[in-house]
Design an enzyme around this catalytic site. Structure first.
Site, PDB file in Angstrom:
ATOM      1  N   HIS A 125       0.821  -1.226   0.000  1.00 17.65           N
ATOM      2  CA  HIS A 125       0.000   0.000   0.000  1.00 17.65           C
ATOM      3  C   HIS A 125       0.853   1.273   0.000  1.00 17.65           C
ATOM      4  CE1 HIS A 125      -3.583  -2.340   0.420  1.00 17.65           C
ATOM      5  NE2 HIS A 125      -3.240  -2.808   1.599  1.00 17.65           N
ATOM      6  N   ASP A 162      -2.764 -10.708  -2.253  1.00 16.93           N
ATOM      7  CA  ASP A 162      -3.325 -10.162  -1.009  1.00 16.93           C
ATOM      8  C   ASP A 162      -4.787  -9.777  -1.281  1.00 16.93           C
ATOM      9  OD1 ASP A 162      -2.086  -8.690   1.725  1.00 16.93           O
ATOM     10  OD2 ASP A 162      -3.901  -7.743   0.929  1.00 16.93           O
ATOM     11  N   HIS A 164      -6.370  -7.281  -0.370  1.00 16.77           N
ATOM     12  CA  HIS A 164      -6.488  -5.845  -0.662  1.00 16.77           C
ATOM     13  C   HIS A 164      -5.700  -5.518  -1.924  1.00 16.77           C
ATOM     14  CE1 HIS A 164      -6.954  -6.244   3.777  1.00 16.77           C
ATOM     15  NE2 HIS A 164      -7.984  -5.451   3.535  1.00 16.77           N
ATOM     16  N   ASP A 246      -4.554 -12.773   3.466  1.00 17.71           N
ATOM     17  CA  ASP A 246      -5.808 -12.326   4.084  1.00 17.71           C
ATOM     18  C   ASP A 246      -7.034 -12.613   3.221  1.00 17.71           C
ATOM     19  OD1 ASP A 246      -4.735 -10.469   2.345  1.00 17.71           O
ATOM     20  OD2 ASP A 246      -4.780  -8.791   3.767  1.00 17.71           O
TER      21      ASP A 246
HETATM   22 ZN   LIG Z   1      -4.229  -7.140   2.774  1.00 18.18          ZN
END
Ligand SMILES: [Zn+2]
Length: 309
Positions: A125, A162, A164, A246
């Protein structure tokens, strides 16, 4: 040839807060799992600090200095609701990015076949000039540009599973025709990026958004129909995995339903791409994963597959 595991104790000492999901116990759980006999043949190295030259390929000097200047002598310093520094965060962040560079060196020099970098804080991120989502430096991007600058690997690819979307990696790669980023992620979900029509300036970004509730069937279809053909077409010189876990069904941060078997399958598929395109060169970097039991099980199974057992 073997598999290298890179980590460092400093990465356990980054403490964003007792109730923060990106907790030191994540890495403690992973490392405890890797004490088992199954992993006796792993080569193990300590993650060095990334140096300025490595970080500057991705982040401006002003940003690096800003982050290191925010490290508190005691207590915590929060950049936003998610992203918090403790006294050891600077060390941990430097070792996370440096660990990926060291993994690249070992793989490039054929000291090992592939590598897993078990570090925190995560990185995908982190934008060039903005820390967010538990991330400070974009570890995988720093490693990718290190691979190009030092080892002459022109074409670098990152597959990010991931749950996200890796907004930071996407934006860093956006204008670079020789850097390819592919992501499967739950969508819509924080950080909000990762729609299918975000394709990069050179069609070098591939986003496969998946709905909440998606499981192995949807993930494997996206990989088989989109990600794997695109990676083969791009034909990288080195392949990175932004390995967050995740999207596992137990994870509390999202609503996908992958299992250990899905991550093992995806690992196998990516190893096959690397065998065809880049002489097996794979550097896998830990990102998210917030159910400690699921994270440790996934990392262990992923590394077993990297080791070829
Ligand atoms: Zn994540």
């Amino acid at each position: 040839m073997s598999t290298l595991l890179i980590t460092h104790h400093d990465c356990i000492e980054h403490e964003p807060g007792d109730f923060h999901p990106e907790h030191p116990d994540r890495l403690r759980g992973v490392m405890r799992m890797l004490e088992s006999e199954d992993f006796m043949l792993l080569h193990r190295d300590q993650a060095p600090h990334a140096d300025h030259e490595q970080l500057l390929r991705v982040h401006p000097l002003s940003y690096i200095e800003e982050i290191m200047g925010m490290v508190p002598r005691e207590g915590h310093h929060s950049i936003d609701g998610d992203t918090t520094l403790s006294p050891k965060t600077g060390e941990a962040a430097l070792r996370s990015a440096g660990g990926v560079c060291a993994a690249v060196d070992a793989v490039a020099l054929k000291q090992v076949r592939n590598a897993f970098v078990a570090v925190r804080p995560p990185g995908h991120h982190a934008e060039r000039s903005r820390a967010m989502g538990f991330c400070f430096f974009n570890n995988v991007a720093v490693g990718a540009y290190h691979a190009r600058a030092v080892h002459g690997f022109q074409k670098v690819a990152v597959m990010d599973w991931d749950v996200h979307h890796g907004n930071g990696t996407q934006h860093i790669f956006w204008d670079d025709p020789d850097a390819f980023y592919a992501s499967t992620h739950q969508y819509p979900l924080w950080p909000g990026t990762g729609a299918a029509d975000e394709c990069g300036a050179h069609n070098n970004i591939l986003n496969c958004p998946l709905p909440a509730g998606a499981g192995g069937a949807e993930f494997r279809a996206a990989m088989t129909e989109k990600v794997l053909p695109a990676l083969r077409a791009f034909n990288p010189d080195i392949l990175f995995i932004s390995a967050g876990f995740d999207a596992h069904g137990r994870d509390p941060m999202a609503n996908m339903r992958l299992t250990v078997a899905d991550f093992v399958w995806a690992t196998e598929e990516l190893l096959q791409v690397a065998a065809e395109c880049c002489d097996n060169r794979v550097v896998s970097v830990m990102e998210g994963g917030y159910d400690i039991v699921a994270l440790a099980a996934c990392v262990a199974a992923h590394i077993r597959k990297l080791m070829g057992v």
